[in-house]
Motif scaffolding. Structure first.
Motif, PDB file in Angstrom:
ATOM      1  N   VAL A   1       0.854  -1.190   0.000  1.00 47.68           N
ATOM      2  CA  VAL A   1       0.000   0.000   0.000  1.00 47.68           C
ATOM      3  C   VAL A   1       0.888   1.237   0.000  1.00 47.68           C
ATOM      4  N   ASP A   2       0.754   2.057  -1.003  1.00 49.54           N
ATOM      5  CA  ASP A   2       1.425   3.346  -1.079  1.00 49.54           C
ATOM      6  C   ASP A   2       0.410   4.411  -0.675  1.00 49.54           C
ATOM      7  N   MET A   3       0.615   5.008   0.502  1.00 49.05           N
ATOM      8  CA  MET A   3      -0.371   5.943   1.039  1.00 49.05           C
ATOM      9  C   MET A   3      -0.514   7.183   0.161  1.00 49.05           C
ATOM     10  N   GLU A   4       0.574   7.613  -0.473  1.00 50.62           N
ATOM     11  CA  GLU A   4       0.465   8.768  -1.374  1.00 50.62           C
ATOM     12  C   GLU A   4      -0.349   8.413  -2.611  1.00 50.62           C
TER      13      GLU A   4
ATOM     14  N   TRP B   1     -10.700   3.825   4.428  1.00 54.85           N
ATOM     15  CA  TRP B   1      -9.494   4.471   4.962  1.00 54.85           C
ATOM     16  C   TRP B   1      -8.925   3.694   6.148  1.00 54.85           C
ATOM     17  N   PHE B   2      -9.796   3.196   7.018  1.00 52.41           N
ATOM     18  CA  PHE B   2      -9.334   2.453   8.183  1.00 52.41           C
ATOM     19  C   PHE B   2      -8.639   1.161   7.768  1.00 52.41           C
ATOM     20  N   ALA B   3      -9.214   0.449   6.796  1.00 56.20           N
ATOM     21  CA  ALA B   3      -8.622  -0.826   6.355  1.00 56.20           C
ATOM     22  C   ALA B   3      -7.273  -0.597   5.674  1.00 56.20           C
ATOM     23  N   VAL B   4      -7.193   0.425   4.817  1.00 56.25           N
ATOM     24  CA  VAL B   4      -5.936   0.682   4.107  1.00 56.25           C
ATOM     25  C   VAL B   4      -4.849   1.137   5.091  1.00 56.25           C
ATOM     26  N   THR B   5      -5.207   1.996   6.029  1.00 56.69           N
ATOM     27  CA  THR B   5      -4.222   2.449   7.015  1.00 56.69           C
ATOM     28  C   THR B   5      -3.752   1.299   7.897  1.00 56.69           C
ATOM     29  N   THR B   6      -4.679   0.439   8.322  1.00 54.34           N
ATOM     30  CA  THR B   6      -4.295  -0.721   9.132  1.00 54.34           C
ATOM     31  C   THR B   6      -3.400  -1.668   8.352  1.00 54.34           C
ATOM     32  N   LEU B   7      -3.714  -1.882   7.081  1.00 56.66           N
ATOM     33  CA  LEU B   7      -2.880  -2.760   6.254  1.00 56.66           C
ATOM     34  C   LEU B   7      -1.475  -2.192   6.096  1.00 56.66           C
ATOM     35  N   HIS B   8      -1.384  -0.890   5.912  1.00 51.51           N
ATOM     36  CA  HIS B   8      -0.070  -0.250   5.789  1.00 51.51           C
ATOM     37  C   HIS B   8       0.735  -0.383   7.080  1.00 51.51           C
ATOM     38  N   ILE B   9       0.068  -0.273   8.220  1.00 55.03           N
ATOM     39  CA  ILE B   9       0.775  -0.374   9.507  1.00 55.03           C
ATOM     40  C   ILE B   9       1.233  -1.806   9.759  1.00 55.03           C
ATOM     41  N   THR B  10       0.377  -2.774   9.491  1.00 62.40           N
ATOM     42  CA  THR B  10       0.726  -4.175   9.780  1.00 62.40           C
ATOM     43  C   THR B  10       1.814  -4.705   8.856  1.00 62.40           C
ATOM     44  N   GLN B  11       1.868  -4.236   7.629  1.00 64.02           N
ATOM     45  CA  GLN B  11       2.883  -4.738   6.703  1.00 64.02           C
ATOM     46  C   GLN B  11       4.257  -4.152   7.001  1.00 64.02           C
ATOM     47  N   CYS B  12       4.321  -2.908   7.363  1.00 58.71           N
ATOM     48  CA  CYS B  12       5.613  -2.276   7.660  1.00 58.71           C
ATOM     49  C   CYS B  12       5.484  -1.494   8.966  1.00 58.71           C
TER      50      CYS B  12
ATOM     51  N   GLU C   1       7.651   2.264  14.350  1.00 59.33           N
ATOM     52  CA  GLU C   1       7.696   3.669  13.929  1.00 59.33           C
ATOM     53  C   GLU C   1       6.424   4.057  13.189  1.00 59.33           C
ATOM     54  N   THR C   2       5.931   3.179  12.329  1.00 57.98           N
ATOM     55  CA  THR C   2       4.712   3.482  11.581  1.00 57.98           C
ATOM     56  C   THR C   2       3.513   3.604  12.507  1.00 57.98           C
ATOM     57  N   VAL C   3       3.497   2.783  13.569  1.00 61.04           N
ATOM     58  CA  VAL C   3       2.417   2.886  14.548  1.00 61.04           C
ATOM     59  C   VAL C   3       2.463   4.231  15.254  1.00 61.04           C
ATOM     60  N   VAL C   4       3.665   4.696  15.569  1.00 57.15           N
ATOM     61  CA  VAL C   4       3.823   5.983  16.254  1.00 57.15           C
ATOM     62  C   VAL C   4       3.291   7.122  15.392  1.00 57.15           C
ATOM     63  N   PHE C   5       3.466   7.012  14.076  1.00 58.61           N
ATOM     64  CA  PHE C   5       3.022   8.077  13.181  1.00 58.61           C
ATOM     65  C   PHE C   5       1.522   8.015  12.893  1.00 58.61           C
ATOM     66  N   TYR C   6       0.966   6.825  12.804  1.00 59.06           N
ATOM     67  CA  TYR C   6      -0.395   6.696  12.275  1.00 59.06           C
ATOM     68  C   TYR C   6      -1.453   6.384  13.324  1.00 59.06           C
ATOM     69  N   TRP C   7      -1.072   6.159  14.600  1.00 58.90           N
ATOM     70  CA  TRP C   7      -2.117   5.800  15.551  1.00 58.90           C
ATOM     71  C   TRP C   7      -3.112   6.927  15.814  1.00 58.90           C
ATOM     72  N   PRO C   8      -2.745   8.239  15.788  1.00 59.92           N
ATOM     73  CA  PRO C   8      -3.790   9.261  15.976  1.00 59.92           C
ATOM     74  C   PRO C   8      -4.839   9.240  14.865  1.00 59.92           C
ATOM     75  N   SER C   9      -4.396   9.130  13.610  1.00 55.64           N
ATOM     76  CA  SER C   9      -5.357   9.083  12.513  1.00 55.64           C
ATOM     77  C   SER C   9      -6.187   7.808  12.573  1.00 55.64           C
ATOM     78  N   LEU C  10      -5.559   6.703  12.957  1.00 55.05           N
ATOM     79  CA  LEU C  10      -6.293   5.437  13.065  1.00 55.05           C
ATOM     80  C   LEU C  10      -7.353   5.521  14.163  1.00 55.05           C
ATOM     81  N   LEU C  11      -7.026   6.171  15.266  1.00 54.85           N
ATOM     82  CA  LEU C  11      -7.994   6.349  16.347  1.00 54.85           C
ATOM     83  C   LEU C  11      -9.147   7.248  15.908  1.00 54.85           C
ATOM     84  N   CYS C  12      -8.834   8.292  15.149  1.00 53.73           N
ATOM     85  CA  CYS C  12      -9.893   9.179  14.640  1.00 53.73           C
ATOM     86  C   CYS C  12     -10.810   8.438  13.673  1.00 53.73           C
ATOM     87  N   LEU C  13     -10.238   7.606  12.816  1.00 52.78           N
ATOM     88  CA  LEU C  13     -11.065   6.826  11.884  1.00 52.78           C
ATOM     89  C   LEU C  13     -11.947   5.832  12.626  1.00 52.78           C
ATOM     90  N   ALA C  14     -11.424   5.226  13.692  1.00 50.36           N
ATOM     91  CA  ALA C  14     -12.243   4.316  14.492  1.00 50.36           C
ATOM     92  C   ALA C  14     -13.394   5.065  15.155  1.00 50.36           C
TER      93      ALA C  14
END
Length: 586
Positions: A69-72, A200-211, A221-234
Motif C-alpha cells: 500500500v502506497d499511502m500517497e 481508509w481504516f482498512a488501508v491504514t491498518t494494512l499499511h501499519i501491519t505490513q511495515c 515507527e509506523t504505529v507511532v506516526f499513524y495511531w492518531p489518525s487510526l484512532l480518529c477513523l475508528a
C-alpha cells in the motif's frame, strides 16, 4: 560480553608507529605500556564499529520493508469514491429556487444542490465529530507542511501552485467525512460515511501491519506516526454506526425526528436569560483553579471551527515532535561517528597535539548539546500545549466582550475592518494558527536549548570540572554588579522624591506634586548623572533587545497576542487575522 580480537602484527605495527610519534620521556610503567594502549584503542574502535554496523544493519532491514500500500498513491485513488459520495449527496439535495433553463439541467429538476462540509461560522452540533474528522487528516496535513507533496515537476516559482493543488486534493479526499456528518439525509449519509471511513481504516491498518518498523525510531515507527489518525477513523466508524442506528429507528417510526438546526441554540438562550436576571448580591466564592487556570461557563460553547482547529493542532504538534525526534536521532548518529573520529585522532596523537584541547571542548559541546536538546523537548511541548488551551480561553473572553459591544482590547485601526478582510480572515485563521503552533514549537525548543546551554556552561560544567569556587566568585561578582546598578537607579528615585519635589499639598495626597524644589541642586544633580546615564543606557538597550528577543520567540506561536509594539500592529501578519476573525464571526 562482546569479544574483540586484534592480531599481534597489528599491535606491533601500531606500537612502532606510536613509539616513532611520541618523544622519549623516560621509562614507562607496564600499566601504560604502548602495547596495552594500542590494544585498548583497537578494541574500542572495534566495539564502536560493531555497534554502528549493528545500527546500520537494523535500519537497513527496517528500510527494505516493501508495503503493498502506497499511502500517497492511495490519496490520489481515494478521490474516486470521494467524488462518488459527493455526487450522491448532491443529488439528494433540493434547490429552493428552481429556474427553468434551456440546457440539459432541466433533466435534474430541482435536484443537485451544492453541499457544504461544515458551517465554519456558527455550527455547534457534532463539534467533536468534526474535530475528529479534522484529526483524521493530520498525517496528510503534515505531509503538505513538510512539502513532501511533489506529484509534478515544476519550477521553484510555481511551488505555491503545487501546494495549493495538494491542499485541494487533501480537502477533497476528506470531504466525505464532513459532508456525511452534516447531511440532512442521515440514513444514506451514515451508510456512505461508514463505508468511506472503513476504506481508509482498512488501508491504514494494512499499511501499519505490513511495515510497522521504520528507519529512525526503529520498532513500531509506523504505529507511532499513524495511531492518531487510526484512532480518529475508528471514532468516525462508531459515529456513523450510531447515526445509522438512530436514523433507522426514526425511519421505522420507533423514534421521533429531532430538530437538526434550531433557530437559537440552547446555550445561547441560557446566556440571554442570564443577562436578564438580576445580579446576586453576593457572588459565590471561586476556587484557585477557577481564578488562576480556567472557569467553566455553561452558557458558552466553542464552535466546531475552534474545536477542529484545536484537535488538528494537537495531533499535528504530536507528529511534528515525532518528526523532529527522528531528525535528532539521525543527526545524533552522525555526530557519534564524528566523535569517534575525534577520539581516534586524539588517541593517535597521544593527547599531546596542539588541537587536542579544542577537540576535547568540541566533543564536550556535542555531548552537552545532545543532552540539552532531549531534555528541553518536554518543556517546549508543554509550552505549546498550554498555548492551545490559553488561546481557547482568550477566544471565549474576547467573544464575550465583543457580544457586549466592548472593542477596547482591539487596536483602534481594527475597530471597523473591511467586510472582505473579515471574511478572508475566517478562512485563514485556523490554518495559520496550526502553522504558527508548529513553527512556534521549533523556535521555542531552540530558544530553550540555548538557555539550557547557558545554564550548563555557567553553572553545571564548572562544578563537574572542579571549578565551583571560580564559578561562585564570578556569579557573586555579576549579582553584586547588577545589584549596585539597580540600587543606584532606586537611589536616584529616592533622591528626587526627597530633595527635588515640593511637599504634599494635603495630608490625603498619596504622592508629592510634580513641582521642582531646590532647582540649583537639581541642575547639578542632572548634569553629573548625565554621563553616567549614557553608560547605563547602553546596558539598558542591550537588556531591552535581549528581553524583546526572548518574549518574541516565546510568544511567536500565539496569534491572540501581537509581538510588535503599539502602532505597528499592521506589520504583524498574524494578529490582524485574529482580530478580523473574531469580528467576522461575532
Amino acid at each position: 560480553m562482546i569479544g574483540c580480537t586484534v592480531s599481534g602484527s597489528e599491535v606491533s605495527s601500531r606500537t612502532s608507529e606510536y613509539q616513532k610519534q611520541s618523544s622519549p620521556r623516560g621509562k614507562r610503567s607496564p600499566k601504560n605500556s604502548p602495547e596495552k594502549q594500542i590494544a585498548h584503542q583497537s578494541c574500542r574502535q572495534c566495539f564502536s564499529t560493531k555497534m554502528l554496523s549493528s545500527n546500520a544493519r537494523t535500519r537497513q532491514l527496517n528500510g527494505t520493508c516493501a508495503s503493498s500500500v502506497d499511502m500517497e498513491l492511495f490519496l490520489h485513488y481515494s478521490l474516486i469514491p470521494s467524488l462518488f459520495v459527493i455526487l450522491v449527496l448532491s443529488l439528494l439535495q433540493r434547490r429552493e429556487h428552481h429556474r427553468q433553463r434551456d440546457d440539459a439541467s432541466y433533466l435534474l429538476g430541482n435536484r443537485f444542490r451544492m453541499i457544504i462540509p461544515l458551517d465554519f461560522v456558527g455550527t455547534f452540533r457534532n463539534r467533536w465529530s468534526y474535530g475528529v474528522a479534522f484529526g483524521a487528516a493530520a498525517n496528510k496535513v503534515m505531509f503538505l507542511f513538510s512539502e513532501g507533496y511533489q506529484p509534478l515537476q515544476v519550477p521553484q516559482w510555481a511551488q505555491a501552485f503545487v501546494l495549493l493543488i495538494g491542499g485541494i486534493e487533501v480537502g477533497l479526499s476528506h470531504f466525505p467525512f464532513f459532508a456525511c456528518l452534516s447531511s440532512e439525509f442521515r440514513l444514506v449519509s451514515s451508510i456512505l460515511g461508514f463505508s468511506y471511513s472503513l476504506i481508509w481504516f482498512a488501508v491504514t491498518t494494512l499499511h501499519i501491519t505490513q511495515c510497522p518498523h521504520g528507519q529512525f525510531v526503529g520498532k513500531y515507527e509506523t504505529v507511532v506516526f499513524y495511531w492518531p489518525s487510526l484512532l480518529c477513523l475508528a471514532f468516525l466508524l462508531g459515529r456513523f454506526l450510531y447515526m445509522f442506528v438512530k436514523s433507522l429507528r426514526v425511519h421505522l417510526g420507533w423514534e421521533l425526528q429531532t430538530e437538526e438546526k434550531p433557530f437559537l441554540e440552547v446555550h445561547q438562550a441560557e446566556h440571554v436569560k442570564q443577562l436578564l436576571r438580576k445580579c446576586p448580591l453576593q457572588e459565590r466564592e471561586k476556587s484557585w483553579f477557577q481564578i488562576r487556570i480556567y472557569e467553566w461557563d455553561p452558557y458558552f460553547q466553542f464552535p466546531s471551527r475552534m474545536i477542529g482547529t484545536t484537535v488538528l493542532a494537537f495531533i499535528c504538534l504530536y507528529l511534528f515532535i515525532v518528526i523532529e525526534f527522528c531528525m535528532f536521532v539521525y543527526v545524533r548518529d552522525e555526530l557519534d561517528v564524528f566523535e569517534g573520529e575525534l577520539e581516534s585522532y586524539v588517541a593517535s596523537m597521544n593527547q599531546t597535539g596542539t588541537l587536542t584541547p579544542v577537540l576535547l571542548q568540541v566533543k564536550e559541546l556535542i555531548n552537552v548539546t545532545k543532552g540539552v536538546w532531549v531534555v528541553t523537548i518536554l518543556p517546549a511541548s508543554l509550552t505549546c500545549v498550554s498555548y492551545l488551551f490559553h488561546i481557547l480561553a482568550c477566544y471565549r473572553k474576547q467573544m464575550k466582550r465583543l457580544w457586549a459591544g466592548d472593542k477596547h482590547f482591539l487596536p483602534l485601526k481594527f475597530h471597523n475592518p473591511s467586510s472582505s478582510e473579515s471574511v478572508v480572515a475566517i478562512a485563514r485563521y485556523s490554518g495559520w494558527q496550526i502553522a504558527y503552533i508548529l513553527w512556534g514549537y521549533l523556535i521555542i525548543h531552540v530558544m530553550q536549548s540555548l538557555c539550557g546551554l547557558v545554564i550548563m556552561y555557567s553553572l553545571v560544567l564548572p562544578v563537574i570540572h572542579n571549578q565551583a569556587l571560580e564559578m561562585l566568585r564570578g556569579l557573586g561578582i555579576g549579582i553584586l554588579t547588577i545589584s549596585i546598578v539597580l540600587g543606584l537607579m532606586v537611589l536616584q528615585v529616592w533622591i528626587a522624591a526627597s530633595f527635588f519635589l515640593q511637599p504634599k499639598m494635603g495630608t490625603a495626597d498619596k504622592q508629592k506634586p510634580l513641582a521642582l524644589n531646590n532647582r540649583r541642586a537639581f541642575h547639578n544633580f542632572n548634569y553629573f548623572l548625565f554621563f553616567y546615564n549614557v553608560l547605563l543606557g547602553l546596558g539598558a538597550c542591550l537588556c531591552r533587545l535581549l528581553i524583546s528577543c526572548i518574549l518574541g520567540t516565546w510568544l511567536i506561536a500565539r496569534i491572540d497576542r501581537t509581538i510588535l509594539q503599539s502602532g505597528c500592529e499592521r506589520a504583524d501578519m498574524d494578529s490582524p487575522q485574529r482580530h478580523r476573525h473574531h469580528l467576522g464571526t461575532k
